[in-house]
Design a protein around this motif. Structure first.
Motif, PDB file in Angstrom:
ATOM      1  N   GLY A   1       3.907   2.688   6.922  1.00  0.00           N
ATOM      2  CA  GLY A   1       4.133   4.114   6.694  1.00  0.00           C
ATOM      3  C   GLY A   1       2.936   4.944   7.128  1.00  0.00           C
ATOM      4  O   GLY A   1       3.082   6.001   7.755  1.00  0.00           O
ATOM      5  N   GLU A   2       1.734   4.445   6.818  1.00  0.00           N
ATOM      6  CA  GLU A   2       0.523   5.175   7.221  1.00  0.00           C
ATOM      7  C   GLU A   2       0.415   5.240   8.736  1.00  0.00           C
ATOM      8  O   GLU A   2       0.048   6.272   9.296  1.00  0.00           O
ATOM      9  CB  GLU A   2      -0.719   4.495   6.628  1.00  0.00           C
ATOM     10  CG  GLU A   2      -0.898   4.726   5.141  1.00  0.00           C
ATOM     11  CD  GLU A   2      -2.131   4.019   4.591  1.00  0.00           C
ATOM     12  OE1 GLU A   2      -2.944   4.686   3.945  1.00  0.00           O
ATOM     13  OE2 GLU A   2      -2.271   2.803   4.818  1.00  0.00           O
ATOM     14  N   THR A  51      -0.854   0.471   6.101  1.00  0.00           N
ATOM     15  CA  THR A  51       0.558   0.157   5.914  1.00  0.00           C
ATOM     16  C   THR A  51       1.354   0.726   7.090  1.00  0.00           C
ATOM     17  O   THR A  51       0.869   1.581   7.830  1.00  0.00           O
ATOM     18  CB  THR A  51       1.102   0.768   4.617  1.00  0.00           C
ATOM     19  OG1 THR A  51       1.019   2.189   4.710  1.00  0.00           O
ATOM     20  CG2 THR A  51       0.317   0.289   3.411  1.00  0.00           C
ATOM     21  N   ASP A 105       2.829   7.838  10.124  1.00  0.00           N
ATOM     22  CA  ASP A 105       2.312   9.188   9.902  1.00  0.00           C
ATOM     23  C   ASP A 105       1.150   9.499  10.827  1.00  0.00           C
ATOM     24  O   ASP A 105       1.033  10.609  11.356  1.00  0.00           O
ATOM     25  CB  ASP A 105       1.856   9.348   8.444  1.00  0.00           C
ATOM     26  CG  ASP A 105       3.044   9.421   7.505  1.00  0.00           C
ATOM     27  OD1 ASP A 105       4.165   9.607   8.002  1.00  0.00           O
ATOM     28  OD2 ASP A 105       2.849   9.270   6.285  1.00  0.00           O
ATOM     29  N   GLY A 155       0.836  -1.194   0.000  1.00  0.00           N
ATOM     30  CA  GLY A 155       0.000   0.000   0.000  1.00  0.00           C
ATOM     31  C   GLY A 155       0.868   1.240   0.000  1.00  0.00           C
ATOM     32  O   GLY A 155       2.074   1.149  -0.224  1.00  0.00           O
ATOM     33  N   PRO A 156       0.280   2.401   0.260  1.00  0.00           N
ATOM     34  CA  PRO A 156       1.054   3.643   0.243  1.00  0.00           C
ATOM     35  C   PRO A 156       2.074   3.673   1.386  1.00  0.00           C
ATOM     36  O   PRO A 156       1.779   3.234   2.491  1.00  0.00           O
ATOM     37  CB  PRO A 156      -0.008   4.724   0.428  1.00  0.00           C
ATOM     38  CG  PRO A 156      -1.165   4.032   1.044  1.00  0.00           C
ATOM     39  CD  PRO A 156      -1.138   2.626   0.555  1.00  0.00           C
ATOM     40  N   ALA A 157       3.268   4.189   1.087  1.00  0.00           N
ATOM     41  CA  ALA A 157       4.306   4.287   2.112  1.00  0.00           C
ATOM     42  C   ALA A 157       4.084   5.488   3.009  1.00  0.00           C
ATOM     43  O   ALA A 157       4.692   5.595   4.062  1.00  0.00           O
ATOM     44  CB  ALA A 157       5.682   4.374   1.460  1.00  0.00           C
ATOM     45  N   GLN A 158       3.212   6.387   2.557  1.00  0.00           N
ATOM     46  CA  GLN A 158       2.899   7.547   3.379  1.00  0.00           C
ATOM     47  C   GLN A 158       1.397   7.699   3.469  1.00  0.00           C
ATOM     48  O   GLN A 158       0.675   7.316   2.557  1.00  0.00           O
ATOM     49  CB  GLN A 158       3.481   8.820   2.751  1.00  0.00           C
ATOM     50  CG  GLN A 158       4.991   8.826   2.791  1.00  0.00           C
ATOM     51  CD  GLN A 158       5.566  10.212   2.590  1.00  0.00           C
ATOM     52  OE1 GLN A 158       4.849  11.123   2.214  1.00  0.00           O
ATOM     53  NE2 GLN A 158       6.841  10.347   2.845  1.00  0.00           N
ATOM     54  N   PRO A 212       7.938   0.545   4.507  1.00  0.00           N
ATOM     55  CA  PRO A 212       6.725   1.224   4.976  1.00  0.00           C
ATOM     56  C   PRO A 212       5.507   0.987   4.096  1.00  0.00           C
ATOM     57  O   PRO A 212       4.411   1.426   4.432  1.00  0.00           O
ATOM     58  CB  PRO A 212       7.125   2.709   4.935  1.00  0.00           C
ATOM     59  CG  PRO A 212       8.144   2.789   3.857  1.00  0.00           C
ATOM     60  CD  PRO A 212       8.871   1.466   3.825  1.00  0.00           C
ATOM     61  N   SER A 213       5.680   0.301   2.962  1.00  0.00           N
ATOM     62  CA  SER A 213       4.521   0.132   2.074  1.00  0.00           C
ATOM     63  C   SER A 213       3.817  -1.204   2.298  1.00  0.00           C
ATOM     64  O   SER A 213       2.861  -1.524   1.609  1.00  0.00           O
ATOM     65  CB  SER A 213       4.964   0.252   0.617  1.00  0.00           C
ATOM     66  OG  SER A 213       5.837  -0.799   0.308  1.00  0.00           O
ATOM     67  N   LYS A 214       4.293  -1.969   3.305  1.00  0.00           N
ATOM     68  CA  LYS A 214       3.620  -3.248   3.579  1.00  0.00           C
ATOM     69  C   LYS A 214       2.460  -3.039   4.523  1.00  0.00           C
ATOM     70  O   LYS A 214       2.531  -2.220   5.440  1.00  0.00           O
ATOM     71  CB  LYS A 214       4.612  -4.218   4.216  1.00  0.00           C
ATOM     72  CG  LYS A 214       5.433  -5.004   3.210  1.00  0.00           C
ATOM     73  CD  LYS A 214       6.279  -5.984   3.974  1.00  0.00           C
ATOM     74  CE  LYS A 214       6.662  -7.188   3.176  1.00  0.00           C
ATOM     75  NZ  LYS A 214       7.461  -8.108   3.989  1.00  0.00           N
ATOM     76  N   LYS A 215       1.390  -3.825   4.316  1.00  0.00           N
ATOM     77  CA  LYS A 215       0.257  -3.777   5.232  1.00  0.00           C
ATOM     78  C   LYS A 215       0.683  -4.366   6.578  1.00  0.00           C
ATOM     79  O   LYS A 215       1.458  -5.327   6.629  1.00  0.00           O
ATOM     80  CB  LYS A 215      -0.907  -4.594   4.671  1.00  0.00           C
ATOM     81  CG  LYS A 215      -1.490  -4.030   3.380  1.00  0.00           C
ATOM     82  CD  LYS A 215      -2.551  -2.977   3.665  1.00  0.00           C
ATOM     83  CE  LYS A 215      -2.988  -2.235   2.422  1.00  0.00           C
ATOM     84  NZ  LYS A 215      -3.751  -3.051   1.499  1.00  0.00           N
ATOM     85  N   ARG A 270      11.932  10.887   9.904  1.00  0.00           N
ATOM     86  CA  ARG A 270      11.136   9.706   9.556  1.00  0.00           C
ATOM     87  C   ARG A 270      11.832   8.903   8.472  1.00  0.00           C
ATOM     88  O   ARG A 270      12.030   7.687   8.609  1.00  0.00           O
ATOM     89  CB  ARG A 270       9.748  10.158   9.080  1.00  0.00           C
ATOM     90  CG  ARG A 270       8.869   9.061   8.546  1.00  0.00           C
ATOM     91  CD  ARG A 270       7.674   9.687   7.822  1.00  0.00           C
ATOM     92  NE  ARG A 270       6.636   8.721   7.489  1.00  0.00           N
ATOM     93  CZ  ARG A 270       6.606   8.027   6.348  1.00  0.00           C
ATOM     94  NH1 ARG A 270       7.582   8.153   5.462  1.00  0.00           N
ATOM     95  NH2 ARG A 270       5.622   7.197   6.109  1.00  0.00           N
TER      96      ARG A 270
END
Lengths: 543, 307
Positions: B95-96, B93, B99, A281-284, B124-127, B113
């Motif tokens: 990353g989410e 994810t 944030d 998914g999105p990295a941010q 950071p893009s993995k669920k 970060r």
């Protein structure tokens, strides 16, 4: 050593975990028998009474959607008319929830990883779940049959009723077993299984409503959609009115096939994984996520989308049915009073009575959604996710209010969707699109205060008794539904029926919308919700 | 020196269980404070009280000059918390989640970060549902250290991290310490606590049993000595503070109470010391000594049931 090694131990474990839950489901469902028998004997003691009410009933598609196509005027058939489909739905939910609880939920929490590392075969978990659920359904079916025989009903029909209900439960158990292989979370698996139960109910309802009224004027032969529904198979057994045992073959074949599919899937996939591969998914995060409300929306939107689709599908089905209802009714105004009594209206127009009954169903669906959505904060709390969020600059009120906002906003949206889709399709198939759209959307929104009252109760339960809140909220929903929507049918005294918020909702459009009960319900909802928020602010976070 | 955390006489009961029974804890501003205790001794309960998630039944608690329950939200903007068991939302994810925590805490340093994600080798893009325990832990650690806060409350933050990541984590703690920030570190990894902490508090059954600098605590325990002399050693057992002595002519092995060390060395010199090795007590030994009686008790129980 086979892939079934350890099944016996897992069965005992599952029974130990369910020793309270399953008996409650079974007794709660079987309890319908004495209540319904008492009500039927009290209100429709003779064949003539029953024929009279059934003559009116077959003229009301709304009733046929809710109940079933009447098969005869015997006392037994009348009991089936009042009981069978509800019991089948309850057996279905008991079974799907239990299967998912003992399969996917174990995988999701990592328990099956620990269990799987012991001397336990690959298929043991699913087998144990199915054995326990099969046992529960057999006990339930047996109790129902014994209770009916106890009330002097013919043995064949009584056994047929028990077997049919158990058969429906098992079909849904098989479907839940497949759902548990496909979905990666127990929420998703429960959602898929519940959707199948819902679709089965609607299909049977459509088939029964579109059925052929027989020359006798009070029985109906269902149309083909009923035969696509596992709940339809139960009613098509025609208990006490011919006892078609061969219909039982349908659930049996379906159970064997679905269980075979589930086992084949188990053998092909990794423990803990679903059939759908996770994608990156999105990295941010997008800015929309970065607030308590954004998080609540993100966590709840999937549930809301699912309900939204269900509401629109149901609304379209009801809307398209309305023309058929109108045609079927013609100038058959003689049975108006009886229909109104059954449908809960107090006015004369049968179309309005039909829509009023449908609005009550939308209200119940929106209430089910809002209760489900308000269980999310509790799930967040018990998983520990709430702890991490509340350790940031997010206040407790903000956090809980965000979830409440999504839940309540979602309930409003669902009612609008249901009312608007009903009105639009009713208008398109009949006449006056604009008028139908506005009137029926408004009529659906009349249900909102009752829905909010249950939301308020769920919030209060969460604030006061977090560990019990899930059970309390669903119990309140179930009691409200049974007492409110079926109270008149069951012949409950008014004082008892008044407990349910649904009792106080004006039967719009059959009756005019009176402000007082709606304001009172809203006030109760706000008071309960505010109390819940205040209590949550003062209590410990409970894992 | 001002106090970042000050707890005295803290009591918290859950029904019949008295989880915290008059606990004291004092953490000075700018120090890294180790928080030790066996499983179930009340470390996480204390931290939850400090975070205003649980309400104290009795006792005084002050956090960054405020009240953890009443001023929870204002205080939380000034601290970052890493739980021992990180639960993330499976469909977000990493990353989410980073944030989200940063923003809920009131801001996140974007450059830091990126740098931390690189240092901790996190994708950071993995669920979150596809993360291992260690990777979930990294998400919480990155989110905490990327926030500009005064106080870090870390509850067994490195459980599940590999030794390389453990080293990165220690670097991060030293960096924030260098910037004058305060860290409360609950941990079972003695080498980590010895490497990072200025002071430690050891708790047991909801009470503080020992608090102070490592040097002070060492003083309370024993040093292991192994010595070889020119002349046979005599009378060692009679010296005060000597324990478990094994004497073999000119060789001896024994433990000595740390405060008797000086006196004992004087005694040994009369036998003409050839070689001497002394091992200062490790934090682990210190810890084991405090919980030794509990271990023995449990051991006896285990033996009794085995019989």
């Amino acid at each position: 050593m086979s892939s079934f090694t350890g099944t016996g131990r897992l069965v005992r474990l599952a029974i130990r975990r369910d020793r309270i839950q399953l008996p409650l489901w079974i007794l709660g469902t079987a309890l319908f028998v004495p209540i319904v028998v008492a009500s039927v004997r009290d209100r429709f003691p003779t064949d003539a009474d029953r024929i009279e009410i059934l003559r009116s009933a077959v003229a009301s598609p709304a009733l046929l959607v809710l109940r079933m196509a009447p098969t005869g005027a015997s006392e037994g058939a009348m009991i089936m008319f009042s009981l069978l489909t509800y019991a089948a739905v309850l057996a279905g939910f008991m079974s799907t929830l239990a299967v998912v609880r003992h399969t996917r939920q174990n995988e999701e929490t990592g328990r099956s990883e620990m269990v799987g590392a012991t001397v336990v075969g690959r298929h043991a978990g699913l087998t144990a779940a199915l054995i326990v659920v099969a046992g529960a359904n057999i006990v339930l079916g047996g109790l129902v049959a014994l209770a009916l025989i106890g009330y002097d009903q013919p043995v064949a029909g009584s056994v047929g009723a028990g077997a049919g209900i158990a058969g429906a439960g098992l079909v849904f158990a098989g479907i839940a077993a497949i759902a548990a292989q496909i979905a990666q979370t127990s929420r998703a698996a429960n959602g898929i299984a519940a959707a199948v139960v819902g679709v089965a109910y609607v299909l049977r309802g459509l088939g029964d409503a579109l059925g052929q009224v027989q020359p006798d004027g009070y029985t109906v032969v269902s149309a083909w959609p009923t035969w696509l529904s596992p709940i339809g198979w139960v009613t098509e057994m025609r208990q006490y009115e011919g006892d078609r045992w061969w219909v039982l073959l349908l659930p049996l074949v379906t159970v064997v096939a679905s269980v075979a599919v589930a086992f084949a899937l188990t053998a092909r996939r990794d423990v803990g994984m679903g059939m759908i591969q996770p994608r990156p998914g999105p990295a941010q995060a997008t800015p929309a996520l970065l607030s308590p409300l954004g998080l609540a929306w993100r966590l709840q939107r999937g549930t809301l989308f699912g309900w939204g689709v269900a509401m629109v599908v149901y609304g379209v089905a009801v809307g398209s049915l309305s023309q058929t209802v109108e045609d079927a009714l013609g100038d058959n105004q003689g049975s108006v009073d009886t229909i109104n009594k059954l449908a809960g209206g107090s006015n004369v127009d049968l179309m309005d009575a039909f829509f009023a009954a449908m609005m009550a169903i939308y209200g119940a669906m929106a209430a089910a959604y809002v209760v489900q959505a308000l269980m999310r904060p509790r799930a967040e709390e018990s998983s520990g996710a709430a702890e991490a969020v509340l350790a940031t600059g997010t206040g407790r009120l903000t956090w809980l209010a965000s979830h409440v906002a999504v839940a309540v906003g979602g309930a409003v949206l669902l009612l609008v969707l249901a009312g608007a889709s009903t009105g639009l399709v009713a208008g398109l198939t009949g006449s006056d699109v604009g008028g139908n759209l506005v009137d029926l959307t408004g009529a659906a929104l009349v249900q909102l205060p009752a829905t909010l009252t249950l939301a308020g109760f769920a919030i209060a339960a969460f604030g006061l008794l977090p560990r019990l809140s899930v059970g309390l909220a669903w119990a309140a929903f179930t009691v409200s539904l049974i007492v409110g929507q079926l109270g008149e049918l069951l012949g409950l005294p008014q004082a008892v029926r008044d407990i349910s918020p649904f009792t106080h909702v004006p039967a719009v459009p059959a009756a005019s919308a009176t402000a007082l009960p709606l304001i009172a319900l809203t006030a109760v909802a706000l008071a309960l919700g505010a109390a819940g928020l205040a209590l949550f602010r003062r209590r410990d976070i409970a894992l | 020196m001002t106090s970042a955390i000050s707890v005295s006489g803290l009591v918290k009961t859950f029904g019949q269980t008295r989880a915290l029974d008059g606990l004291d804890l004092s953490v000075d501003t700018g120090e890294v404070h180790g928080f030790l205790g066996p499983n179930g001794s009340g470390k996480s309960t204390t931290i939850r009280v400090l975070l205003g998630l649980l309400r104290a039944d009795a006792g005084d608690v002050s956090l960054l000059g405020g009240h953890p329950w009443r001023d929870a939200v204002a205080l939380h903007r000034r601290l970052a918390y890493v739980p021992g068991d990180v639960n993330l939302w499976p469909n977000l994810t990493g990353g989410e989640a980073i944030d989200l925590f940063g923003s809920l805490r009131g801001g996140l340093d974007k450059r830091r970060r990126t740098e931390l994600i690189e240092r901790f080798q996190l994708d950071p893009s993995k669920k979150a549902r596809t993360y291992s325990k260690g990777n979930r832990q990294k998400v919480a650690v990155v989110a905490a250290f990327a926030s500009d806060v005064e106080l870090y409350i870390l509850d067994e933050p490195t459980s599940g991290l590999d030794p390389l990541m453990e080293a990165v984590f220690q670097e991060c703690v030293r960096e924030v310490k260098h910037q004058g920030r305060t860290v409360l570190l609950s941990s079972h990894i003695f080498s980590e606590v010895e490497a990072l902490c200025d002071r430690v508090s050891i708790i047991r059954q909801g009470k503080t049993v020992e608090a102070g600098t490592l040097a002070q605590l060492r003083h309370l325990t024993r040093t292991s000595i192994s010595v070889e002399t020119a002349h046979p050693i005599t009378g060692l057992q009679e010296q005060t503070g000597v324990h478990d002595a094994q004497v073999d002519q000119t060789r001896a092995k024994f433990d000595v109470d740390s405060h008797e060390l000086d006196h004992l060395l004087r005694y040994l010199t009369r036998f003409e010391v050839r070689t001497l090795t002394s091992a200062p007590p490790s934090l682990e030994e210190l810890f084991m000594r405090h919980y030794g009686d509990e271990l023995r008790e449990n051991g006896l129980k285990a033996e009794a049931t085995a019989r």
